[in-house]
Scaffold this active site. Structure first.
Site, PDB file in Angstrom:
ATOM      1  CD  GLU A 246       0.388  -3.734  -1.416  1.00  9.37           C
ATOM      2  OE1 GLU A 246       0.222  -4.787  -0.594  1.00  9.37           O
ATOM      3  OE2 GLU A 246       1.443  -3.256  -1.807  1.00  9.37           O
ATOM      4  CB  CYS A 283      -0.001  -7.175   1.230  1.00  3.04           C
ATOM      5  SG  CYS A 283       1.829  -7.353   0.799  1.00  3.04           S
TER       6      CYS A 283
END
Length: 514
Positions: A246, A283
Protein backbone atom coordinates in the site's frame (compact mmCIF):
# COMPACT_ATOMS: atom_id res chain seq x y z
CA UNK A 1 33.67 -4.38 11.38
CA UNK A 2 31.58 -1.32 12.24
CA UNK A 3 29.35 -1.52 15.30
CA UNK A 4 25.67 -2.04 14.62
CA UNK A 5 23.75 1.22 14.53
CA UNK A 6 21.57 1.86 17.58
CA UNK A 7 17.79 2.10 17.26
CA UNK A 8 16.36 4.91 19.35
CA UNK A 9 12.85 5.61 20.50
CA UNK A 10 12.10 9.30 19.83
CA UNK A 11 9.44 11.54 21.34
CA UNK A 12 7.74 13.35 18.41
CA UNK A 13 6.39 16.00 20.79
CA UNK A 14 9.94 17.20 21.51
CA UNK A 15 12.13 15.53 18.90
CA UNK A 16 14.35 14.15 21.68
CA UNK A 17 15.61 10.59 21.98
CA UNK A 18 13.90 8.62 24.74
CA UNK A 19 15.89 5.40 24.93
CA UNK A 20 17.86 2.96 22.84
CA UNK A 21 15.67 -0.09 22.35
CA UNK A 22 17.62 -2.20 19.84
CA UNK A 23 20.31 -2.20 17.19
CA UNK A 24 19.87 -2.51 13.45
CA UNK A 25 20.02 -6.10 12.25
CA UNK A 26 23.00 -7.23 10.21
CA UNK A 27 22.64 -9.37 7.11
CA UNK A 28 23.64 -12.42 9.15
CA UNK A 29 21.04 -11.61 11.79
CA UNK A 30 18.33 -11.19 9.15
CA UNK A 31 19.34 -14.55 7.71
CA UNK A 32 19.13 -16.22 11.14
CA UNK A 33 15.70 -14.73 11.85
CA UNK A 34 14.30 -15.75 8.46
CA UNK A 35 15.63 -19.27 8.91
CA UNK A 36 13.96 -19.47 12.33
CA UNK A 37 10.67 -18.43 10.73
CA UNK A 38 11.13 -20.91 7.91
CA UNK A 39 11.77 -23.69 10.42
CA UNK A 40 8.51 -22.86 12.24
CA UNK A 41 6.28 -23.57 9.21
CA UNK A 42 5.43 -27.12 10.19
CA UNK A 43 4.38 -26.08 13.68
CA UNK A 44 1.68 -23.84 12.20
CA UNK A 45 0.15 -26.63 10.11
CA UNK A 46 -2.50 -27.41 12.76
CA UNK A 47 -5.39 -24.98 12.31
CA UNK A 48 -6.55 -25.49 15.89
CA UNK A 49 -3.19 -24.31 17.21
CA UNK A 50 -3.16 -21.34 14.82
CA UNK A 51 -6.55 -20.19 16.08
CA UNK A 52 -5.38 -20.61 19.66
CA UNK A 53 -2.29 -18.50 18.94
CA UNK A 54 -4.36 -15.66 17.51
CA UNK A 55 -6.78 -15.66 20.44
CA UNK A 56 -4.02 -15.86 23.04
CA UNK A 57 -2.15 -13.01 21.35
CA UNK A 58 -5.31 -10.90 21.51
CA UNK A 59 -5.77 -11.72 25.19
CA UNK A 60 -2.18 -10.83 26.09
CA UNK A 61 -2.42 -7.53 24.21
CA UNK A 62 -5.61 -6.70 26.09
CA UNK A 63 -3.98 -7.61 29.42
CA UNK A 64 -0.97 -5.41 28.66
CA UNK A 65 -3.14 -2.70 27.13
CA UNK A 66 -2.10 0.11 29.47
CA UNK A 67 1.61 -0.48 28.83
CA UNK A 68 1.11 -0.91 25.08
CA UNK A 69 -0.88 2.33 24.78
CA UNK A 70 1.63 4.22 26.92
CA UNK A 71 4.53 3.04 24.77
CA UNK A 72 2.74 3.83 21.51
CA UNK A 73 1.67 7.29 22.64
CA UNK A 74 5.21 8.16 23.76
CA UNK A 75 6.52 7.33 20.28
CA UNK A 76 3.68 8.59 18.04
CA UNK A 77 1.83 11.35 19.97
CA UNK A 78 -1.42 9.85 18.68
CA UNK A 79 -3.00 10.11 22.12
CA UNK A 80 -4.49 7.52 24.49
CA UNK A 81 -8.01 7.90 23.10
CA UNK A 82 -7.04 7.15 19.52
CA UNK A 83 -4.66 4.36 20.57
CA UNK A 84 -7.23 2.71 22.83
CA UNK A 85 -9.51 2.40 19.82
CA UNK A 86 -6.66 1.12 17.69
CA UNK A 87 -5.76 -1.55 20.24
CA UNK A 88 -9.40 -2.68 20.34
CA UNK A 89 -9.38 -2.89 16.55
CA UNK A 90 -6.13 -4.87 16.63
CA UNK A 91 -7.33 -7.49 19.08
CA UNK A 92 -10.65 -7.72 17.22
CA UNK A 93 -8.73 -8.49 14.02
CA UNK A 94 -6.77 -11.24 15.72
CA UNK A 95 -9.93 -12.88 17.06
CA UNK A 96 -11.74 -12.45 13.75
CA UNK A 97 -8.96 -14.29 11.93
CA UNK A 98 -9.08 -17.02 14.57
CA UNK A 99 -12.76 -17.51 13.70
CA UNK A 100 -11.86 -17.66 10.01
CA UNK A 101 -9.27 -20.33 10.72
CA UNK A 102 -11.80 -22.37 12.69
CA UNK A 103 -14.40 -22.17 9.93
CA UNK A 104 -11.96 -23.23 7.21
CA UNK A 105 -13.77 -21.69 4.23
CA UNK A 106 -10.60 -19.73 3.36
CA UNK A 107 -9.06 -23.03 2.21
CA UNK A 108 -11.48 -22.87 -0.75
CA UNK A 109 -11.90 -26.65 -1.05
CA UNK A 110 -13.18 -27.73 -4.48
CA UNK A 111 -13.79 -31.33 -5.51
CA UNK A 112 -14.80 -32.47 -8.99
CA UNK A 113 -15.31 -36.21 -9.25
CA UNK A 114 -14.14 -38.12 -12.28
CA UNK A 115 -16.68 -38.31 -15.08
CA UNK A 116 -15.83 -40.44 -18.12
CA UNK A 117 -19.05 -39.39 -19.80
CA UNK A 118 -17.93 -35.80 -20.34
CA UNK A 119 -16.21 -34.64 -23.50
CA UNK A 120 -13.34 -34.59 -22.89
CA UNK A 121 -13.47 -36.99 -19.92
CA UNK A 122 -12.81 -35.37 -16.56
CA UNK A 123 -10.32 -36.87 -14.08
CA UNK A 124 -10.81 -36.69 -10.32
CA UNK A 125 -9.66 -33.22 -9.26
CA UNK A 126 -9.34 -31.88 -5.72
CA UNK A 127 -8.14 -28.35 -5.02
CA UNK A 128 -7.44 -26.27 -1.94
CA UNK A 129 -5.05 -23.57 -0.75
CA UNK A 130 -1.83 -23.98 1.17
CA UNK A 131 0.40 -21.44 2.97
CA UNK A 132 3.26 -19.88 1.03
CA UNK A 133 5.83 -20.11 3.83
CA UNK A 134 7.68 -17.47 5.85
CA UNK A 135 6.59 -13.94 4.89
CA UNK A 136 7.81 -10.40 5.52
CA UNK A 137 5.66 -7.62 6.98
CA UNK A 138 6.67 -3.95 6.88
CA UNK A 139 5.07 -1.86 9.61
CA UNK A 140 3.23 1.40 8.92
CA UNK A 141 4.18 4.66 10.61
CA UNK A 142 0.64 5.88 11.29
CA UNK A 143 -0.79 2.73 12.91
CA UNK A 144 1.69 1.42 15.51
CA UNK A 145 -0.67 -1.45 16.39
CA UNK A 146 -3.28 -2.17 13.70
CA UNK A 147 -0.78 -2.04 10.82
CA UNK A 148 2.34 -3.00 12.72
CA UNK A 149 3.67 -6.02 14.61
CA UNK A 150 0.29 -7.36 15.86
CA UNK A 151 -1.70 -5.87 12.97
CA UNK A 152 -3.74 -7.20 10.09
CA UNK A 153 -0.81 -8.33 7.94
CA UNK A 154 0.63 -10.41 10.77
CA UNK A 155 -2.77 -11.73 11.85
CA UNK A 156 -3.79 -12.77 8.33
CA UNK A 157 -0.42 -14.38 7.61
CA UNK A 158 -0.52 -16.42 10.81
CA UNK A 159 -4.11 -17.39 10.01
CA UNK A 160 -2.91 -18.69 6.65
CA UNK A 161 -0.19 -20.72 8.38
CA UNK A 162 2.74 -18.46 7.48
CA UNK A 163 5.42 -17.51 10.04
CA UNK A 164 6.13 -13.78 10.01
CA UNK A 165 9.23 -11.59 10.07
CA UNK A 166 8.24 -7.99 10.81
CA UNK A 167 10.44 -5.08 9.83
CA UNK A 168 9.78 -2.53 12.59
CA UNK A 169 8.99 1.05 11.66
CA UNK A 170 11.62 3.45 13.04
CA UNK A 171 8.91 5.71 14.48
CA UNK A 172 7.82 3.16 17.10
CA UNK A 173 10.59 0.64 17.83
CA UNK A 174 9.84 0.28 21.54
CA UNK A 175 6.16 -0.44 20.85
CA UNK A 176 7.25 -2.99 18.24
CA UNK A 177 9.56 -4.74 20.70
CA UNK A 178 6.83 -4.89 23.35
CA UNK A 179 4.23 -6.28 20.96
CA UNK A 180 6.67 -8.82 19.53
CA UNK A 181 7.41 -10.08 23.02
CA UNK A 182 3.68 -10.52 23.68
CA UNK A 183 3.10 -12.42 20.42
CA UNK A 184 6.11 -14.67 21.00
CA UNK A 185 4.86 -15.35 24.54
CA UNK A 186 1.47 -16.29 23.09
CA UNK A 187 3.19 -18.71 20.73
CA UNK A 188 5.05 -20.44 23.53
CA UNK A 189 1.93 -20.67 25.69
CA UNK A 190 0.02 -22.53 22.97
CA UNK A 191 2.92 -24.87 22.25
CA UNK A 192 4.46 -23.18 19.21
CA UNK A 193 8.06 -22.07 18.68
CA UNK A 194 8.55 -18.35 19.25
CA UNK A 195 10.03 -18.18 15.74
CA UNK A 196 6.53 -17.96 14.28
CA UNK A 197 6.80 -14.19 14.95
CA UNK A 198 10.07 -12.30 14.52
CA UNK A 199 11.29 -8.69 14.42
CA UNK A 200 14.15 -6.86 12.74
CA UNK A 201 15.15 -3.18 12.75
CA UNK A 202 16.94 -1.05 10.19
CA UNK A 203 16.63 0.22 6.63
CA UNK A 204 19.12 -2.25 5.19
CA UNK A 205 17.50 -5.07 7.13
CA UNK A 206 14.28 -4.32 5.29
CA UNK A 207 16.03 -4.68 1.95
CA UNK A 208 17.84 -7.85 3.03
CA UNK A 209 14.53 -9.25 4.19
CA UNK A 210 12.66 -8.89 0.89
CA UNK A 211 15.65 -10.34 -0.96
CA UNK A 212 16.04 -13.39 1.27
CA UNK A 213 15.42 -16.60 -0.71
CA UNK A 214 13.30 -18.14 2.08
CA UNK A 215 10.84 -15.22 2.20
CA UNK A 216 7.86 -16.13 0.03
CA UNK A 217 5.77 -12.92 0.07
CA UNK A 218 5.71 -9.47 1.62
CA UNK A 219 3.15 -6.98 2.91
CA UNK A 220 3.94 -3.27 3.10
CA UNK A 221 2.19 -0.06 4.14
CA UNK A 222 4.02 3.20 3.55
CA UNK A 223 5.19 5.64 0.90
CA UNK A 224 5.28 5.34 -2.87
CA UNK A 225 9.05 5.78 -2.91
CA UNK A 226 9.84 3.19 -0.23
CA UNK A 227 7.19 0.73 -1.35
CA UNK A 228 8.19 0.90 -4.99
CA UNK A 229 11.85 0.23 -4.09
CA UNK A 230 10.88 -2.89 -2.17
CA UNK A 231 8.41 -3.96 -4.87
CA UNK A 232 11.15 -3.71 -7.48
CA UNK A 233 13.52 -5.68 -5.23
CA UNK A 234 10.89 -8.41 -4.80
CA UNK A 235 10.40 -8.59 -8.57
CA UNK A 236 14.16 -8.61 -9.29
CA UNK A 237 14.88 -11.72 -7.21
CA UNK A 238 15.92 -14.88 -9.05
CA UNK A 239 12.55 -16.20 -7.84
CA UNK A 240 10.20 -13.17 -7.68
CA UNK A 241 7.64 -13.10 -4.88
CA UNK A 242 4.26 -11.42 -4.38
CA UNK A 243 4.59 -7.95 -2.89
CA UNK A 244 1.36 -6.60 -1.44
CA UNK A 245 2.18 -2.94 -1.01
CA UNK A 246 0.00 0.00 0.00
CA UNK A 247 1.90 3.01 -1.30
CA UNK A 248 -0.22 6.15 -1.32
CA UNK A 249 -3.65 7.53 -2.14
CA UNK A 250 -5.31 10.86 -2.90
CA UNK A 251 -8.83 9.58 -2.08
CA UNK A 252 -10.84 11.98 -4.27
CA UNK A 253 -14.22 13.36 -3.25
CA UNK A 254 -16.87 14.62 -5.69
CA UNK A 255 -19.57 16.90 -4.31
CA UNK A 256 -22.38 17.60 -6.76
CA UNK A 257 -23.96 21.02 -6.99
CA UNK A 258 -27.32 19.62 -5.93
CA UNK A 259 -25.77 17.94 -2.87
CA UNK A 260 -24.08 21.18 -1.88
CA UNK A 261 -27.34 23.03 -2.35
CA UNK A 262 -29.10 20.61 0.01
CA UNK A 263 -26.49 20.42 2.78
CA UNK A 264 -23.40 22.56 2.14
CA UNK A 265 -22.80 23.25 5.82
CA UNK A 266 -23.02 19.60 6.81
CA UNK A 267 -20.66 18.50 4.02
CA UNK A 268 -18.15 21.25 4.83
CA UNK A 269 -18.03 20.29 8.51
CA UNK A 270 -17.75 16.59 7.66
CA UNK A 271 -14.89 17.22 5.25
CA UNK A 272 -13.03 19.20 7.89
CA UNK A 273 -13.35 16.32 10.34
CA UNK A 274 -12.22 13.74 7.80
CA UNK A 275 -9.16 15.65 6.55
CA UNK A 276 -7.91 16.58 10.03
CA UNK A 277 -8.65 13.28 11.77
CA UNK A 278 -5.44 11.98 13.34
CA UNK A 279 -3.68 15.19 12.20
CA UNK A 280 -4.38 14.18 8.60
CA UNK A 281 -2.27 11.04 8.89
CA UNK A 282 -4.83 8.48 7.73
CA UNK A 283 -4.15 6.64 4.48
CA UNK A 284 -7.74 7.36 3.38
CA UNK A 285 -7.69 11.08 4.18
CA UNK A 286 -9.58 12.96 1.43
CA UNK A 287 -6.79 14.82 -0.35
CA UNK A 288 -8.67 16.19 -3.37
CA UNK A 289 -12.23 17.51 -3.34
CA UNK A 290 -14.18 18.50 -6.44
CA UNK A 291 -16.71 21.11 -5.34
CA UNK A 292 -18.93 23.43 -7.39
CA UNK A 293 -18.31 27.07 -8.14
CA UNK A 294 -20.99 29.61 -7.36
CA UNK A 295 -23.11 30.32 -4.31
CA UNK A 296 -23.56 26.70 -3.17
CA UNK A 297 -19.82 26.11 -3.39
CA UNK A 298 -19.18 29.32 -1.46
CA UNK A 299 -21.45 28.10 1.33
CA UNK A 300 -19.55 24.82 1.47
CA UNK A 301 -16.16 26.56 1.65
CA UNK A 302 -17.42 28.90 4.35
CA UNK A 303 -18.41 25.91 6.48
CA UNK A 304 -15.13 24.15 5.76
CA UNK A 305 -13.18 27.30 6.64
CA UNK A 306 -14.91 27.70 9.98
CA UNK A 307 -14.45 24.05 10.98
CA UNK A 308 -10.80 23.83 9.92
CA UNK A 309 -10.01 27.14 11.63
CA UNK A 310 -11.30 25.67 14.90
CA UNK A 311 -8.99 22.64 14.64
CA UNK A 312 -6.08 22.68 17.09
CA UNK A 313 -2.51 22.28 15.92
CA UNK A 314 -1.19 18.74 16.23
CA UNK A 315 2.00 16.69 16.30
CA UNK A 316 2.95 14.60 13.29
CA UNK A 317 4.53 11.18 13.71
CA UNK A 318 8.08 12.45 13.35
CA UNK A 319 9.99 15.61 12.48
CA UNK A 320 10.92 14.33 9.02
CA UNK A 321 7.22 14.07 8.18
CA UNK A 322 6.68 17.54 9.62
CA UNK A 323 9.33 19.03 7.36
CA UNK A 324 7.92 17.19 4.34
CA UNK A 325 4.44 18.50 5.15
CA UNK A 326 5.63 22.11 5.49
CA UNK A 327 7.56 21.93 2.23
CA UNK A 328 4.65 20.19 0.50
CA UNK A 329 2.08 22.82 1.40
CA UNK A 330 4.50 25.66 0.65
CA UNK A 331 5.25 24.49 -2.89
CA UNK A 332 1.58 23.79 -3.58
CA UNK A 333 0.44 27.19 -2.27
CA UNK A 334 2.92 28.98 -4.56
CA UNK A 335 1.33 27.62 -7.74
CA UNK A 336 -0.61 30.11 -9.87
CA UNK A 337 -4.32 30.50 -9.03
CA UNK A 338 -3.95 28.52 -5.80
CA UNK A 339 -5.47 30.18 -2.75
CA UNK A 340 -5.31 29.20 0.93
CA UNK A 341 -8.60 30.10 2.66
CA UNK A 342 -7.03 28.53 5.75
CA UNK A 343 -3.25 28.40 5.51
CA UNK A 344 -1.74 25.06 6.56
CA UNK A 345 1.71 25.21 8.09
CA UNK A 346 3.72 25.29 11.29
CA UNK A 347 1.58 25.46 14.40
CA UNK A 348 4.59 25.68 16.71
CA UNK A 349 8.10 24.31 17.12
CA UNK A 350 6.90 20.69 16.95
CA UNK A 351 3.32 20.97 15.65
CA UNK A 352 1.47 21.73 12.42
CA UNK A 353 -1.75 23.59 11.78
CA UNK A 354 -4.49 22.33 9.49
CA UNK A 355 -5.60 24.14 6.37
CA UNK A 356 -6.80 23.72 2.83
CA UNK A 357 -6.01 25.04 -0.64
CA UNK A 358 -8.47 26.06 -3.35
CA UNK A 359 -7.85 26.02 -7.10
CA UNK A 360 -9.97 26.16 -10.27
CA UNK A 361 -10.59 22.60 -11.45
CA UNK A 362 -9.58 23.64 -14.97
CA UNK A 363 -5.99 23.92 -13.71
CA UNK A 364 -6.01 20.18 -13.00
CA UNK A 365 -7.71 19.07 -16.19
CA UNK A 366 -4.54 19.19 -18.29
CA UNK A 367 -0.91 18.32 -17.67
CA UNK A 368 1.23 21.01 -16.07
CA UNK A 369 2.83 22.24 -12.83
CA UNK A 370 -0.49 21.88 -11.01
CA UNK A 371 -0.07 18.10 -11.27
CA UNK A 372 1.63 18.45 -7.89
CA UNK A 373 -1.86 18.94 -6.45
CA UNK A 374 -2.73 15.43 -7.64
CA UNK A 375 -0.07 13.90 -5.38
CA UNK A 376 -0.69 12.93 -1.78
CA UNK A 377 0.50 15.40 0.85
CA UNK A 378 0.69 13.57 4.19
CA UNK A 379 -0.79 15.68 6.97
CA UNK A 380 -3.83 17.91 7.71
CA UNK A 381 -4.39 19.50 4.29
CA UNK A 382 -6.70 18.97 1.35
CA UNK A 383 -7.12 20.58 -2.06
CA UNK A 384 -10.55 21.86 -3.10
CA UNK A 385 -10.83 22.05 -6.90
CA UNK A 386 -13.83 24.14 -7.91
CA UNK A 387 -15.50 23.04 -11.12
CA UNK A 388 -17.68 25.04 -13.49
CA UNK A 389 -19.58 22.09 -14.93
CA UNK A 390 -19.77 18.32 -14.99
CA UNK A 391 -17.31 18.12 -17.89
CA UNK A 392 -14.59 19.53 -15.64
CA UNK A 393 -15.32 16.84 -13.05
CA UNK A 394 -14.77 14.15 -15.67
CA UNK A 395 -11.63 15.82 -17.01
CA UNK A 396 -10.01 15.86 -13.57
CA UNK A 397 -11.10 12.34 -12.63
CA UNK A 398 -9.66 11.05 -15.91
CA UNK A 399 -6.21 12.23 -14.82
CA UNK A 400 -6.16 10.63 -11.38
CA UNK A 401 -4.02 7.62 -10.44
CA UNK A 402 -5.38 4.66 -8.48
CA UNK A 403 -6.76 5.23 -4.99
CA UNK A 404 -7.81 3.35 -1.89
CA UNK A 405 -11.13 5.19 -1.83
CA UNK A 406 -13.33 7.54 -3.83
CA UNK A 407 -16.26 9.41 -2.31
CA UNK A 408 -19.44 10.87 -3.80
CA UNK A 409 -21.75 13.34 -2.11
CA UNK A 410 -25.07 13.28 -3.93
CA UNK A 411 -28.44 14.94 -3.49
CA UNK A 412 -31.45 12.95 -2.35
CA UNK A 413 -32.71 12.69 -5.93
CA UNK A 414 -29.28 11.70 -7.27
CA UNK A 415 -28.96 9.04 -4.57
CA UNK A 416 -32.39 7.67 -5.39
CA UNK A 417 -31.73 7.70 -9.12
CA UNK A 418 -34.69 10.00 -9.73
CA UNK A 419 -32.82 13.07 -10.95
CA UNK A 420 -33.46 13.74 -14.62
CA UNK A 421 -29.75 13.82 -15.47
CA UNK A 422 -29.02 10.40 -13.94
CA UNK A 423 -25.96 11.97 -12.36
CA UNK A 424 -25.64 9.63 -9.39
CA UNK A 425 -25.29 6.46 -11.43
CA UNK A 426 -23.04 8.15 -13.96
CA UNK A 427 -20.62 9.45 -11.33
CA UNK A 428 -20.61 6.11 -9.54
CA UNK A 429 -19.55 4.43 -12.77
CA UNK A 430 -16.92 7.11 -13.34
CA UNK A 431 -15.17 6.76 -9.98
CA UNK A 432 -15.39 2.97 -9.65
CA UNK A 433 -12.31 2.32 -11.85
CA UNK A 434 -10.29 4.71 -9.66
CA UNK A 435 -10.59 3.05 -6.26
CA UNK A 436 -10.97 -0.11 -4.26
CA UNK A 437 -13.75 1.34 -2.07
CA UNK A 438 -16.45 3.78 -3.14
CA UNK A 439 -18.19 5.77 -0.38
CA UNK A 440 -21.50 7.54 -0.98
CA UNK A 441 -22.66 10.38 1.28
CA UNK A 442 -20.07 9.60 3.93
CA UNK A 443 -16.33 9.88 4.48
CA UNK A 444 -13.58 7.34 3.81
CA UNK A 445 -11.72 7.75 7.10
CA UNK A 446 -12.42 4.74 9.27
CA UNK A 447 -11.98 1.38 7.57
CA UNK A 448 -14.32 -1.18 9.11
CA UNK A 449 -12.90 -4.65 9.76
CA UNK A 450 -15.52 -6.81 8.05
CA UNK A 451 -15.67 -9.74 5.63
CA UNK A 452 -16.86 -7.53 2.76
CA UNK A 453 -14.26 -4.83 3.30
CA UNK A 454 -11.70 -4.00 0.62
CA UNK A 455 -8.71 -1.85 1.53
CA UNK A 456 -6.71 -1.64 -1.67
CA UNK A 457 -6.98 -0.18 -5.12
CA UNK A 458 -5.31 0.39 -8.48
CA UNK A 459 -1.65 1.39 -8.49
CA UNK A 460 -0.17 3.35 -6.76
CA UNK A 461 -2.73 2.80 -4.03
CA UNK A 462 -1.57 -0.82 -3.94
CA UNK A 463 0.67 -3.10 -5.95
CA UNK A 464 -1.80 -6.00 -6.03
CA UNK A 465 -5.54 -6.54 -6.21
CA UNK A 466 -5.81 -7.87 -2.66
CA UNK A 467 -7.05 -6.22 0.52
CA UNK A 468 -5.11 -5.63 3.71
CA UNK A 469 -8.26 -5.26 5.85
CA UNK A 470 -11.02 -7.83 6.33
CA UNK A 471 -11.17 -11.59 6.24
CA UNK A 472 -10.13 -12.02 2.61
CA UNK A 473 -6.70 -10.55 3.48
CA UNK A 474 -5.70 -14.13 4.31
CA UNK A 475 -5.72 -14.94 0.58
CA UNK A 476 -2.49 -12.97 0.08
CA UNK A 477 -0.48 -15.65 1.88
CA UNK A 478 -1.94 -18.74 0.19
CA UNK A 479 -1.55 -20.51 -3.13
CA UNK A 480 -3.87 -23.09 -4.72
CA UNK A 481 -2.81 -26.65 -5.48
CA UNK A 482 -4.86 -29.31 -7.26
CA UNK A 483 -4.48 -33.12 -6.94
CA UNK A 484 -5.49 -35.22 -9.92
CA UNK A 485 -6.44 -38.90 -9.62
CA UNK A 486 -4.58 -39.08 -6.30
CA UNK A 487 -5.10 -42.29 -4.30
CA UNK A 488 -7.41 -41.59 -1.34
CA UNK A 489 -4.86 -42.76 1.21
CA UNK A 490 -2.41 -40.11 0.02
CA UNK A 491 -4.77 -37.15 0.00
CA UNK A 492 -4.45 -34.46 2.68
CA UNK A 493 -7.34 -34.58 5.19
CA UNK A 494 -8.81 -31.39 3.73
CA UNK A 495 -9.52 -33.17 0.43
CA UNK A 496 -10.65 -36.60 1.55
CA UNK A 497 -14.03 -37.86 0.47
CA UNK A 498 -15.49 -38.22 3.98
CA UNK A 499 -14.44 -34.64 4.90
CA UNK A 500 -12.99 -35.59 8.31
CA UNK A 501 -12.32 -31.94 9.19
CA UNK A 502 -15.89 -30.84 8.44
CA UNK A 503 -14.79 -28.11 6.05
CA UNK A 504 -17.09 -26.03 3.85
CA UNK A 505 -16.50 -27.13 0.25
CA UNK A 506 -17.95 -27.33 -3.24
CA UNK A 507 -18.35 -30.83 -4.60
CA UNK A 508 -19.27 -31.23 -8.26
CA UNK A 509 -20.34 -27.60 -8.30
CA UNK A 510 -22.58 -27.72 -5.22
CA UNK A 511 -21.83 -26.10 -1.86
CA UNK A 512 -21.55 -28.35 1.19
CA UNK A 513 -21.22 -27.38 4.83
CA UNK A 514 -21.55 -23.64 4.20
Amino acid sequence: MAAAAPVWSVDPRTGKQREQVAVEATADEVDAVVRAAHAARGALADRTVRAALLRRAAALLDEAGEAVIEAADAETALGPGRLTGELTRTTYQLRAFADIVDEGAFLDVLIDHADAGLTPPRPDLRRYKIPLGAVAVYSASNFPLAFSVPGGDTASALAAGCPVVVKAHPDHPATSELCTALLRRAAIEVGLPEGVVNLVHGFQAGIDLVRHPLITAAGFTGSVRGGRALYDAAAARPHPIPFHGELGSLNPVVITEDAADERAEQIGAGLAGAMTLGVGQFCVKPGLVLAPEGETGDRLLKSLTAAVSDTEAGVLLDHRMREAFLEGVRTRAELPDVEAPVTPGAGGAHTVSAGFLAVPAARLATEGPHDLLLEECFGPVTVVARYADEAEIGAVLARLPGNLSATLHLSDAESAGTDEAGRGARLLAEVTPLAGRVVVNGWPTGVAVAPAQHHGGPYPATTSTSTSVGGTAVERWLRPVAYQDTPPALLPPELREDNPLGLPRRVDGRAEGA
